[in-house]
Structures are given as structure tokens and as C-alpha cells.
Design an enzyme around this catalytic site. Structure first.
Site, PDB file in Angstrom:
ATOM      1  N   ARG A  51       0.850  -1.182   0.000  1.00  0.00           N
ATOM      2  CA  ARG A  51       0.000   0.000   0.000  1.00  0.00           C
ATOM      3  C   ARG A  51       0.891   1.240   0.000  1.00  0.00           C
ATOM      4  NH1 ARG A  51      -2.443  -3.314   4.175  1.00  0.00           N
ATOM      5  NH2 ARG A  51      -4.564  -3.953   3.621  1.00  0.00           N
ATOM      6  N   LYS A 105      -2.334  -2.333  10.950  1.00  0.00           N
ATOM      7  CA  LYS A 105      -3.245  -1.953  12.026  1.00  0.00           C
ATOM      8  C   LYS A 105      -3.691  -3.194  12.795  1.00  0.00           C
ATOM      9  CE  LYS A 105      -2.904   2.301  11.179  1.00  0.00           C
ATOM     10  NZ  LYS A 105      -2.289   3.210  12.141  1.00  0.00           N
ATOM     11  N   HIS A 156      -1.849   2.920  -6.146  1.00  0.00           N
ATOM     12  CA  HIS A 156      -2.861   1.892  -5.904  1.00  0.00           C
ATOM     13  C   HIS A 156      -3.078   1.041  -7.152  1.00  0.00           C
ATOM     14  CE1 HIS A 156      -6.194  -0.010  -3.846  1.00  0.00           C
ATOM     15  NE2 HIS A 156      -6.954   0.173  -4.910  1.00  0.00           N
ATOM     16  N   ARG A 161      -0.389  -1.534  -7.242  1.00  0.00           N
ATOM     17  CA  ARG A 161      -0.696  -2.592  -6.262  1.00  0.00           C
ATOM     18  C   ARG A 161      -1.758  -3.530  -6.837  1.00  0.00           C
ATOM     19  NH1 ARG A 161      -1.570  -4.275  -0.766  1.00  0.00           N
ATOM     20  NH2 ARG A 161      -3.757  -4.283  -0.154  1.00  0.00           N
ATOM     21  N   HIS A 169      -5.203  -8.453   3.494  1.00  0.00           N
ATOM     22  CA  HIS A 169      -6.646  -8.319   3.670  1.00  0.00           C
ATOM     23  C   HIS A 169      -7.123  -9.244   4.776  1.00  0.00           C
ATOM     24  CE1 HIS A 169      -7.162  -6.899  -0.780  1.00  0.00           C
ATOM     25  NE2 HIS A 169      -6.772  -5.929   0.027  1.00  0.00           N
ATOM     26  N   TYR A 194     -11.101  -6.848  -5.069  1.00  0.00           N
ATOM     27  CA  TYR A 194      -9.907  -6.098  -5.452  1.00  0.00           C
ATOM     28  C   TYR A 194      -9.171  -6.730  -6.617  1.00  0.00           C
ATOM     29  CZ  TYR A 194      -5.439  -3.714  -4.715  1.00  0.00           C
ATOM     30  OH  TYR A 194      -4.304  -2.967  -4.869  1.00  0.00           O
TER      31      TYR A 194
END
Length: 307
Positions: free
Chosen positions: A157, A181, A246, A249, A272, A281
Site C-alpha cells: 500500500r 493496524k 494503488h 498494487r 486483507h 480487489y
């Protein structure tokens, strides 16, 4: 929920809404009017939900949608679209592991799939980089090569890439260990090409720097990364609106999937938490999926015995 907790949730919402709008401006190219409307809708929704947008659950969004019943259909569609895009951003960036926006009123707006670059178009970007390395092997060129190698070769990312600690890279280690995160760690592969590119760039990184891509007192910004990739697209004679960090990616994921990679493996590589995010995606042409079934299924070579 205490007043202090409410203020903390509101502060977190405001910070992430600002990051979301920054992304919409730099990467998607949203107009000032769209950004203003989205920002207003998101901040208002944040104030209406007690625990805030980031921590909201499906029931919270269901009640919020019911409160919109007095608005015109177009207004409800815009508000729903703003929140759906915001939650997709939170999931993609790792701030949430789930997307509760399905509880919102249906806006009638289909989710826009990420732009796709062909392998040939990606090759054009690398051809330009190879030419620049031969004609101008400056620190700026070496940094750009390392950035693009990690975007397309490892699927990082933008936020993960710009904030990479220098110590995350080890020459004899063919992977990076990223902590996203929720303190979730994942392994990110680093190709031999990327390893060489990073090693060439590291010579120019100050010894005391904490970051792999330093800038000023911190690290290179997402906005600066977008600018560099857009400029590279123009140099490669590609429409600048079709190329972004993006998009590279997404090309990483799409091209791996087209090559027969397992969806669960891609889920791990992309970081993910939910496999459904990976399915959306990594959009692949349906013909590729049919071809995969026709060539890889164990019954392909089994003759059918007519009755």
C-alpha cells in the site's frame, strides 16, 4: 460511552476522514465539490453516531440510514456513496477488518473496480526506468526505481511503502515483515530485482535515518509518491489518470491471479483480513477464470463414458 471516549472517537474520525479526502484528491482526482460534499457528509455522520464512524457497526449504520428517510433520493445516494467509499478505504488501509456499509441504503451506484494496467503497460514503465538508470543514475532515479519495484513487485500500500523503516530491509532476507493496524504482521516478498534496487538506493540514505525513504525530518509523503508515479506515467506515454500507486498494487494482484496464484495466498500478500475484499480487489477477466477451470480441473483429462 464517556465524554472523553466520544472526543477520542471523533478525533480519530476527523484524522482518517482527512486522509481519505487526501487520497480521493491525489489518486482518484475527485473534484473540489465532490471532496467538499463527501467531507461534510462524513463529518456529520461521525457526529450522529455515538461511537464514531471508525468504530461503527452495522446496526449503527442501519439507524443512520433510517434517519436519512426525510432526504431526497439523490442526497441519500450521495451520503451512502461517501460512507461506502470511506469504509472501503478503511478496510484497504487496514484500519478495519470488516466493511459494515452494506447496512446503508442502496444508492444504486455500482462499486467502481480499480483501474487495470496490462503487463505490456507495466513493461513500458520499467523500460522508462531502465533508460533513466542508464542516462541519469542519480539518487532521485534510484529512489523512484526502488519505489516502483516495491509497489508492483510486492504489492505494498502507498501508506506502507512511504513509512517503511530502514531496518525493515535486510539484504539476505527475501521478504519484509510489515506490522499493520491491529498489530497484525505479514510477510511481503521482495524479489531479487527489488533487492538490488533497494540496495542501490540505500547507499544514498543517511546512516541516521529511521526511514527507507526519508524526506526532511520524516519520510516521503503519499502525495509526493503520487506525483512521482504520475510523472513516470507521462514519461511512459500512458494517461496519468490511469496510473497511481494503488493501480500498481492492483496490477500486482491481478497479474499474479491471472498467472494462477491462489486467492488465499493473495489475501495474505495483500494484507486483507477478509477474503471478500481480495475477491473484489483482484478483478480478473471472466475468460481467464473459464480458461483456468478448463485447464486445471482434475476432470479435464478424464474421458466421458457415454451411457
Amino acid at each position: 460511552m464517556t465524554e472523553a471516549q466520544k472526543n477520542e472517537s471523533l478525533s480519530l474520525d476527523r484524522a482518517l476522514i482527512a486522509r481519505f479526502l487526501e487520497m480521493m484528491s491525489a489518486e482518484v482526482g475527485s473534484s473540489p465539490n465532490t471532496l467538499m460534499a463527501y467531507g461534510s457528509d462524513l463529518r456529520l455522520a461521525s457526529e450522529q453516531i455515538e461511537k464514531g464512524l471508525v468504530q461503527a457497526e452495522s446496526d449503527d449504520l442501519l439507524r443512520l440510514g433510517e434517519a436519512w428517510s426525510r432526504y431526497a433520493r439523490n442526497t441519500v445516494a450521495r451520503k451512502s456513496a461517501a460512507l461506502k467509499h470511506f469504509y472501503a478505504f478503511l478496510v484497504e488501509e487496514g484500519f478495519r477488518s470488516d466493511d459494515p456499509s452494506a447496512a446503508l441504503p442502496q444508492s444504486g451506484i455500482a462499486r467502481v473496480l480499480p483501474k487495470i494496467l496490462t503487463v505490456e503497460e507495466v513493461d513500458r514503465l520499467f523500460t522508462v526506468l531502465d533508460q533513466r538508470r542508464c542516462l541519469d543514475p542519480s539518487p532521485a532515479t534510484l529512489r523512484l526505481i526502488a519505489l516502483v519495484e516495491l509497489l508492483y513487485g510486492s504489492g505494498l500500500r502507498a501508506s506502507e511503502l512511504v513509512s517503511l523503516p530502514k531496518q525493515a530491509f535486510k539484504r539476505k532476507q527475501p521478504f519484509l515483515i510489515l506490522k499493520g493496524k491491529g498489530e497484525r504482521e505479514r510477510l511481503v516478498p521482495v524479489s531479487d530485482r527489488a533487492t538490488e534496487a533497494i540496495a542501490a538506493w540505500l547507499i544514498h540514505v543517511p546512516a541516521k535515518s529511521l526511514w527507507l525513504f526519508p524526506s526532511g525530518k520524516g519520510h516521503i509523503s503519499r502525495i509526493r509518491l503520487y506525483q512521482l508515479i504520475k510523472a513516470l506515467a507521462v514519461e511512459a506515454d500512458l494517461p496519468r489518470e490511469r496510473v497511481s500507486p494503488h493501480v500498481l498494487r492492483h496490477a500486482f494482484a491481478t497479474h499474479l491471479l491471472e498467472g494462477g496464484a491462489d486467492l488465499r495466498v493473495l489475501q495474505l500478500l495483500l494484507g486483507h483480513a477478509d477474503i471478500t475484499t481480495t475477491q473484489i480487489y483482484t478483478h480478473v477477466d471472466s475468460r481467464k477464470l473459464v480458461e483456468l477451470v478448463n485447464t486445471r480441473h482434475p476432470l479435464v483429462d478424464v474421458a466421458v463414458n457415454p451411457a
